[in-house]
Design a protein around this motif. Sequence first.
Motif, short mmCIF file in Angstrom:
data_model
loop_
_atom_site.label_atom_id
_atom_site.label_comp_id
_atom_site.label_asym_id
_atom_site.label_seq_id
_atom_site.Cartn_x
_atom_site.Cartn_y
_atom_site.Cartn_z
N TYR A 1 0.37 -1.25 0.35
CA TYR A 1 -0.30 0.26 -0.03
C TYR A 1 0.83 1.41 -0.53
CZ TYR A 1 -3.62 3.38 2.14
OH TYR A 1 -4.40 4.39 1.82
N ALA A 2 0.63 1.84 -0.45
CA ALA A 2 0.62 3.53 -0.91
C ALA A 2 0.27 4.52 -1.69
CB ALA A 2 2.16 3.49 -2.66
N TYR A 3 0.55 5.23 -0.37
CA TYR A 3 -0.56 6.61 -0.14
C TYR A 3 -0.09 7.64 0.33
CZ TYR A 3 -4.41 8.68 2.01
OH TYR A 3 -5.69 10.23 1.98
N GLN A 4 -0.49 8.36 -0.82
CA GLN A 4 0.02 9.69 -0.85
C GLN A 4 1.49 10.09 -0.70
OE1 GLN A 4 -2.51 11.94 1.77
NE2 GLN A 4 -3.52 12.51 0.85
N PRO B 1 -8.98 -7.25 0.13
CA PRO B 1 -8.74 -6.05 -0.27
C PRO B 1 -7.23 -6.72 -1.69
CG PRO B 1 -7.04 -7.52 1.07
CD PRO B 1 -8.70 -8.39 0.83
N GLN B 2 -6.77 -5.33 -2.60
CA GLN B 2 -6.03 -5.93 -3.63
C GLN B 2 -4.54 -5.58 -3.35
OE1 GLN B 2 -7.85 -2.41 -2.54
NE2 GLN B 2 -8.94 -1.81 -4.39
N LEU B 3 -4.08 -6.72 -4.38
CA LEU B 3 -2.53 -7.08 -3.96
C LEU B 3 -1.72 -6.16 -3.62
CD1 LEU B 3 -0.30 -9.42 -3.57
CD2 LEU B 3 -0.89 -9.52 -5.61
N ILE C 1 3.73 -11.29 -10.03
CA ILE C 1 2.55 -11.64 -9.13
C ILE C 1 1.43 -12.38 -9.84
CG2 ILE C 1 1.07 -9.52 -8.72
CD1 ILE C 1 2.00 -7.27 -10.11
N LYS C 2 1.47 -13.23 -8.34
CA LYS C 2 0.41 -14.38 -8.32
C LYS C 2 -0.59 -14.11 -7.15
CE LYS C 2 4.01 -17.64 -9.72
NZ LYS C 2 5.22 -18.84 -9.15
N ASN C 3 -1.92 -15.21 -7.82
CA ASN C 3 -2.25 -15.38 -6.10
C ASN C 3 -2.92 -14.35 -5.71
OD1 ASN C 3 -4.13 -17.73 -4.56
ND2 ASN C 3 -2.49 -18.05 -4.17
N PHE D 1 -8.10 -9.67 -4.98
CA PHE D 1 -8.66 -9.16 -5.69
C PHE D 1 -8.00 -8.53 -7.24
CE2 PHE D 1 -11.24 -4.92 -5.52
CZ PHE D 1 -12.18 -5.95 -6.51
N TRP D 2 -8.42 -7.46 -7.12
CA TRP D 2 -6.79 -6.92 -8.21
C TRP D 2 -5.59 -6.85 -8.24
CZ3 TRP D 2 -10.27 -1.24 -8.46
CH2 TRP D 2 -11.34 -2.15 -8.53
N CYS D 3 -4.84 -6.97 -9.04
CA CYS D 3 -3.86 -7.11 -8.87
C CYS D 3 -2.97 -5.28 -8.23
CB CYS D 3 -2.98 -7.93 -10.11
SG CYS D 3 -3.31 -9.45 -10.17
N VAL D 4 -2.92 -5.30 -9.28
CA VAL D 4 -2.25 -3.42 -9.45
C VAL D 4 -3.41 -2.52 -9.49
CG1 VAL D 4 -0.42 -2.30 -10.36
CG2 VAL D 4 0.20 -4.26 -10.38
N HIS D 5 -3.50 -1.78 -8.70
CA HIS D 5 -4.71 -0.87 -8.58
C HIS D 5 -4.15 0.76 -8.89
CE1 HIS D 5 -8.64 0.84 -7.09
NE2 HIS D 5 -8.81 0.99 -8.05
N LEU D 6 -4.11 1.30 -9.60
CA LEU D 6 -3.51 2.74 -9.88
C LEU D 6 -4.86 3.64 -9.39
CD1 LEU D 6 -1.30 1.52 -12.83
CD2 LEU D 6 -0.63 1.77 -11.33
N LEU D 7 -4.67 3.98 -8.72
CA LEU D 7 -6.28 5.18 -8.02
C LEU D 7 -5.42 6.41 -7.82
CD1 LEU D 7 -8.83 4.90 -6.90
CD2 LEU D 7 -7.69 4.25 -4.67
#
Length: 452
Positions: free
Chosen positions: A141-144, A201-203, A219-221, A224-230
């Motif tokens: 998780y990377a936020y701001q 949760p997303q990976l 990226i495996k298993n 939910f979504w693998c890479v979410h760019l939000l």
Amino acid sequence: MKKLSILLFISLNCISWTRSTETGPGPDEKRDQILKNIIPPKISKNVLLITKFGAVGDSKTNCKPAFDKAIKAAKEKKGGKIVVPPGTYLINGPIHMTSNLCIEIQKGAKLVFGTNPSDYLPAVLTSWEGTFVYNYSPFIYAYQLENVAIIGEGEIDGNSRDSFSKWTEKQGESQLLTRKMNKDNTPLNQRMFGKGHFLRPQLIQFFECKNILIEGVTIKNSPFWCVHLLKSENITARKVKFEAFNKNNDGFDPEYSKNILIEDIDFNNGDDNVAIKAGRDYEGRRTAISSENIIIRNCRFKGLHGVVIGSEMSAGVQNVFVENCRASGFCKRGIYLKSNPDRGGFIRDVYVNNVVFGEVEDCFFITSFYHGEGKGFETDIKNVFVNNVKCRKATNAAIVIQGYPTKKVKDISFSNVTIDSASTGLSLRDTENILFNDVIIGKEVKEPSHVK
């Protein structure tokens, strides 16, 4: 006379549209200008070996404390590269990144995340199917943040097949609640999920970040979504490999994001390879940040669908380029644009060039009436250019375009398209100005036969 009139109409429309597109920059010029604004972050020279912080790659030792310590050390030094050497590292809980941080997972190294849901609490601000909520933390998780990278030839294993992935059948009540909160504009601090709910949760999620690189890893298993760019920008993703077969294991999901390069990717997903989104319904329209300037090139598609726009795209999607890609295995649909009259927003300026598919169900599919539901907020879909596309077999349909009676899909161009076999060639409804040039569906008809 009727056939002649139709041909004349197509010709006239072709002339008028050609003139209108000549006034702005061409697709290549537009793409190249976008590429100038996509610059990978610089990698810190401050190397932090994860084993020096207590990590053991024995698949048994919980290495989350080691990652937390290494990330704290990198933050104190205003940047760092955490190096993960060969081994299998169990991580019971999320990795929360900081600015100016790179995680290098070397060849032979594997991050395996634990399966206890409580390890991914407290809940963090995230988004779930286009609605902002507080939920279990994404595993990475990377936020701001700014200048963040995940690189190397190692693996990131969400380890979710027998844990989080099974929540799909239990998520219905909470899923509907997120949509009600979206519609009712429920204050964000009241949208608390996590324990007692079953929203997976997303990976990996980058949320309100700038200057992102994800390169080389497998990226495996995913849960939910693998890479979410939000709500992020200036993103480079290259040479990533996916082996993700759980429910909703999309590869990349850009949402409210811009200036993105996705290149040289080996997809093998249980769901969409790339799914471009921009929020759902009321909240998407309120947020009003379009997903735009997205280039997908030199990729190998394999999974449910190749490139999808929607269905959560209420803030709009524009300037999407799909170039020099091919399917390396089965795709249910090749290019898929989907919305419904609950969404609103727009899909425009989409360029598909030099793409090859094998066997698909549908090669090219646009629908404004996804799932046959919704009213009041029709989507404006226009300016889609498809050129140099080949497909061996479409078991259902070659080209499907479904507009809406009060908002037709319009200004769509197909040029140099060959589909060797299709159960249905064309299915067009509620459309306007759909142009075909050098399009062959089925066996090419050459010289007419002669009467003997």
